[in-house]
Design an enzyme around this catalytic site. Sequence first.
Site: not given
Ligand SMILES: *Cc1c(COP(=O)(O)O)cnc(C)c1O
Length: 405
Positions: A139, A224, A253
């Site tokens: 994700f 990420d 986050k």
């Molecule tokens: C939450 C998340 C995102 C997206 O972040 P947003 O601030 O909602 O755009 C991307 N990568 C990972 C691993 C996430 O947990």
Amino acid sequence: MTKSADYIARAKDALLGNYPPASVVLTEGSGVRVRDVDGKSYLDLAAGIAVLSLGHAHPQLSARIAEQAGRLMHVSNLVYNDTTIRFAEELVKRTPFARVFFCNSGTEANEAMLKLARRFHYERGDQQRVEIVTTEHSFHGRTYGALSVTGQPKYHVGMGPMLGGVETVPYGDLDAMKAVVSEKTAAILVEPLQAEGGLFVPPEGYLKGLRELADERGALLLFDEVQTGYGRLGTFLGGEVFGVIPDACSLAKGIAGGFPLGAMLVSDRIKEGLPPGSHASTFGGNPLACAAGLATLEVFDEADILGRVERLGAYLRERLEALVAELPEILVERRGLGLLQGVRLARGVDAAAIINRLVDGGVLATIAGGDVIRLSPPLIIEESELDEGLRILREVFDDLRKREA
Ligand SMILES: *Cc1c(COP(=O)(O)O)cnc(C)c1O
């Protein structure tokens, strides 16, 4: 009619229906507790999806935000400001990275990494290297670039065509990666631990293998770290758990304790990848968000947050493993690391129903990967508060077991 029911009815007439929220209308919080409009209190083991590192209304964080808001909130990136510079210096000091780009969210931080990956090779005269290799069940966000490299087809439904030049391979499978990384690959993109995908920890040696593969074939390695970074796993960056340093990583986050902020950290080798004018963000790195980021780091140091997460993470692991052993009809396994752990439900157990029962019992938690009940509490949580949450969790599972029997 309760106040909550009234608000929920109004929400349905005013807010777009793209989210399916639980029937809770919160109005205030403090530490790991939140309260709804009817006065009911909840233990927050979700922390706004791993966002509120310092819990709710942390006095030091609130004070720094108020102070900065009364001084300088926004200036644009056409001028410098002292707060943003100081925060960038802190990030460089605490990580192996050389430069920082700020934005406002996780998806934006990933967009920046994707653009940097392609532009880095372009600047070196290698215009062939445009492909991004990503993994199944990953994700990376909801904007088109990040969505295109998100390996979960359900998020693509009805929204195509996706960005071109993306290859998707199974996560944790080094041979599958070796089969696709070529002279056309700009970058390999992975999460150090697949969070939304179900708290999946990669097999031993996987991330190290990716590092070697990327180096050998001339591709970049991108992590990420939006969910795994910033202390969530007990180390400042999640990659440290596995001893691997990528060429760039994304953060968001928990970075500013709940204030919207995203960042991309890049290594010395690729720091010229985005030349002047090639990328930008109006709000990115505004002094208000960076003041929240600095305050969060201050508390990290003063309260030894990393040490706490390591200790509580080990405790949570032990407790969740015991729970799984105790309730094999309901729980299949424990997943995750640090204060990002959960339990995978047995086939046929309805995760959404569990979340609703937890809400009734006064606990907020979230679902990852469809069948994992995820706990991502504030990093300031006390062991006794964790115990309280686990007790309610156990009651809900036990109740379900008795019903099914
Ligand atoms: C939450 C998340 C995102 C997206 O972040 P947003 O601030 O909602 O755009 C991307 N990568 C990972 C691993 C996430 O947990």
